[in-house]
Scaffold this motif. Structure first.
Motif, PDB file in Angstrom:
ATOM      1  N   ASP A 163       0.841  -1.211   0.000  1.00  0.00           N
ATOM      2  CA  ASP A 163       0.000   0.000   0.000  1.00  0.00           C
ATOM      3  C   ASP A 163       0.865   1.247   0.000  1.00  0.00           C
ATOM      4  O   ASP A 163       0.650   2.177  -0.765  1.00  0.00           O
ATOM      5  N   ARG A 164       1.842   1.257   0.904  1.00  0.00           N
ATOM      6  CA  ARG A 164       2.613   2.491   1.091  1.00  0.00           C
ATOM      7  C   ARG A 164       3.599   2.738  -0.048  1.00  0.00           C
ATOM      8  O   ARG A 164       3.768   3.868  -0.491  1.00  0.00           O
ATOM      9  N   LEU A 165       4.278   1.694  -0.497  1.00  0.00           N
ATOM     10  CA  LEU A 165       5.349   1.908  -1.480  1.00  0.00           C
ATOM     11  C   LEU A 165       4.784   2.106  -2.888  1.00  0.00           C
ATOM     12  O   LEU A 165       5.310   2.905  -3.661  1.00  0.00           O
ATOM     13  N   SER A 166       3.707   1.382  -3.208  1.00  0.00           N
ATOM     14  CA  SER A 166       3.199   1.497  -4.579  1.00  0.00           C
ATOM     15  C   SER A 166       2.523   2.841  -4.812  1.00  0.00           C
ATOM     16  O   SER A 166       2.306   3.237  -5.950  1.00  0.00           O
ATOM     17  N   SER A 171       7.027  -8.425  -4.478  1.00  0.00           N
ATOM     18  CA  SER A 171       7.454  -9.009  -3.220  1.00  0.00           C
ATOM     19  C   SER A 171       7.478 -10.518  -3.307  1.00  0.00           C
ATOM     20  O   SER A 171       6.781 -11.117  -4.130  1.00  0.00           O
ATOM     21  N   GLU A 172       8.308 -11.086  -2.453  1.00  0.00           N
ATOM     22  CA  GLU A 172       8.427 -12.535  -2.300  1.00  0.00           C
ATOM     23  C   GLU A 172       7.083 -13.178  -1.954  1.00  0.00           C
ATOM     24  O   GLU A 172       6.866 -14.352  -2.214  1.00  0.00           O
ATOM     25  N   ILE A 205       2.688  -5.351  -8.669  1.00  0.00           N
ATOM     26  CA  ILE A 205       1.723  -4.243  -8.708  1.00  0.00           C
ATOM     27  C   ILE A 205       2.313  -3.205  -9.644  1.00  0.00           C
ATOM     28  O   ILE A 205       3.402  -2.687  -9.397  1.00  0.00           O
ATOM     29  N   ASP A 206       1.616  -2.951 -10.721  1.00  0.00           N
ATOM     30  CA  ASP A 206       2.149  -2.098 -11.778  1.00  0.00           C
ATOM     31  C   ASP A 206       1.439  -0.765 -11.763  1.00  0.00           C
ATOM     32  O   ASP A 206       0.227  -0.714 -11.916  1.00  0.00           O
ATOM     33  N   GLY A 207       2.199   0.300 -11.588  1.00  0.00           N
ATOM     34  CA  GLY A 207       1.551   1.615 -11.470  1.00  0.00           C
ATOM     35  C   GLY A 207       1.919   2.555 -12.590  1.00  0.00           C
ATOM     36  O   GLY A 207       1.857   3.759 -12.412  1.00  0.00           O
ATOM     37  N   TYR A 222      11.181   4.095 -11.000  1.00  0.00           N
ATOM     38  CA  TYR A 222      11.749   3.111 -10.078  1.00  0.00           C
ATOM     39  C   TYR A 222      10.800   1.952  -9.763  1.00  0.00           C
ATOM     40  O   TYR A 222       9.575   2.110  -9.735  1.00  0.00           O
ATOM     41  N   CYS A 223      11.419   0.782  -9.527  1.00  0.00           N
ATOM     42  CA  CYS A 223      10.682  -0.430  -9.212  1.00  0.00           C
ATOM     43  C   CYS A 223      11.241  -0.980  -7.907  1.00  0.00           C
ATOM     44  O   CYS A 223      12.467  -1.104  -7.752  1.00  0.00           O
ATOM     45  N   VAL A 224      10.343  -1.293  -6.980  1.00  0.00           N
ATOM     46  CA  VAL A 224      10.774  -1.704  -5.645  1.00  0.00           C
ATOM     47  C   VAL A 224      10.466  -3.175  -5.430  1.00  0.00           C
ATOM     48  O   VAL A 224       9.348  -3.628  -5.696  1.00  0.00           O
ATOM     49  N   ALA A 225      11.474  -3.916  -4.987  1.00  0.00           N
ATOM     50  CA  ALA A 225      11.316  -5.350  -4.689  1.00  0.00           C
ATOM     51  C   ALA A 225      11.623  -5.562  -3.217  1.00  0.00           C
ATOM     52  O   ALA A 225      12.635  -5.054  -2.711  1.00  0.00           O
TER      53      ALA A 225
END
Ligand SMILES: O=P(O)(O)OC[C@H]1O[C@](O)(COP(=O)(O)O)[C@@H](O)[C@@H]1O
Ligand SMILES: [Mg+2]
Ligand SMILES: [Mg+2]
Length: 285
Positions: free
Chosen positions: A55-58, A68-69, A75-77, A82-85
């Motif tokens: 919720d927060r990062l996307s 995420s694992e 989740i594609d915005g 930047y892309c966060v894993a």
């Protein structure tokens, strides 16, 4: 958010969320009735921490993807930079015994799955007696203590100590390939080296960052890619350790050079002091 650097926003959001995640572990130590994309039974806390971070990062401006694992799909915005894993809770099987765990994050400037060479920042939170964060960007590592919403720098330009001291190897010894077993015996037989293994990668890696040494979750006889995930665990940890002057290896090359084929790819992971990883590669050759 007023900050204009999405990388700073991501890191600040994770750092702020860490004390909430820590507090939220209470009452969430049971199993969720589900498995993650790696086929592992999830803890309630795994699912909850993933949702909180998703919720927060996307929703941060400048973040195109959250992966995420603990979820199969990205989740594609859109087409932001930047892309966060994230590995929302690393070592969550330690919930039962109330031992150390962590949160791992990598910020890539390419769509996921991406190689570690596309990382622009990475780090981890350690839920130890104190909640700390090690964060690498622009080739340097900084350690923080996290308090509530704030963070305090406790060490800048963190480097792995020159004299390696600790080692920790995951997986069952009978499942290790003969060459890895030979390497492990060599490390163990030096009386100045100490075994440190806690069953959570982040706890074990942070010991290596603190004292010098090696952490590995190697290839196994019946699982040649080992256990740990490239996007969520291998790459971010390799990025931090290399920024601290150490090396990472999948057995023959830097983990940051491994090309992913799937979001949930695994990778044999070895990180630590340069000379110990050089020696490992020579033995595994
Ligand atoms: O319990 P095992 O099989 O030795 O595996 C331990 C390893 O698995 C992990 O727990 C995997 O991470 P997750 O808990 O995020 O799935 C690592 O933290 C740890 O190094
Ligand atoms: Mg993990
Ligand atoms: Mg995890």
């Amino acid at each position: 958010m007023t900050d204009t650097d999405p990388i700073d926003d991501v890191v600040a959001t994770i750092a702020r969320s860490a004390s909430e995640i820590r507090q939220g572990l209470i009452g969430r130590r049971g199993k969720a009735d589900e498995t993650n994309p790696s086929g592992e039974v999830q803890a309630e806390a795994d699912v909850w921490a993933d949702e909180l971070l998703a919720d927060r990062l996307s929703s941060i401006d400048g973040v195109a993807q959250y992966a995420s694992e603990e979820r199969s799909e990205i989740i594609d915005g859109g087409d932001d930079a930047y892309c966060v894993a994230v590995d929302p809770l690393d070592g969550s099987s330690n919930l039962k015994s109330n031992n150390t765990m962590g949160t791992v994050f990598g910020i890539y400037d390419e769509p996921l799955p991406a190689p570690g060479s596309a990382l622009v920042a990475a780090g981890f939170i350690l839920y130890g007696p104190i909640t700390t964060m090690a964060y690498a960007r622009n080739g340097t590592v900084t350690k923080y203590e996290l308090t509530g919403g704030g963070r305090t720098v406790v060490e800048e330009d963190v480097t792995i100590p020159d004299d390696p001291l600790v080692y920790g190897f995951g997986g069952r010894v009978p499942d290790w390939p003969a060459d890895f077993r030979e390497y492990a015996r060599e490390i163990e037989s030096d009386p100045s080296n100490k075994l440190r293994y806690g069953g959570a990668m982040i706890g074990d890696v942070n010991q290596v960052l603190t004292y010098g040494g090696i952490f590995a979750y190697p290839a196994l006889e019946d699982s040649p890619r080992g256990k740990l995930r490239l996007q969520f665990e291998g790459n971010p940890i390799a990025y931090v350790i290399e920024a601290a002057g150490g090396r990472s290896s999948d057995g023959s090359q830097s983990i940051l050079e491994v090309e992913p084929t799937d979001l949930h790819d695994r990778v044999p992971l070895h990180v630590g002091n340069t000379d110990w990883i050089d020696r490992l590669e020579a033995v595994l050759e």
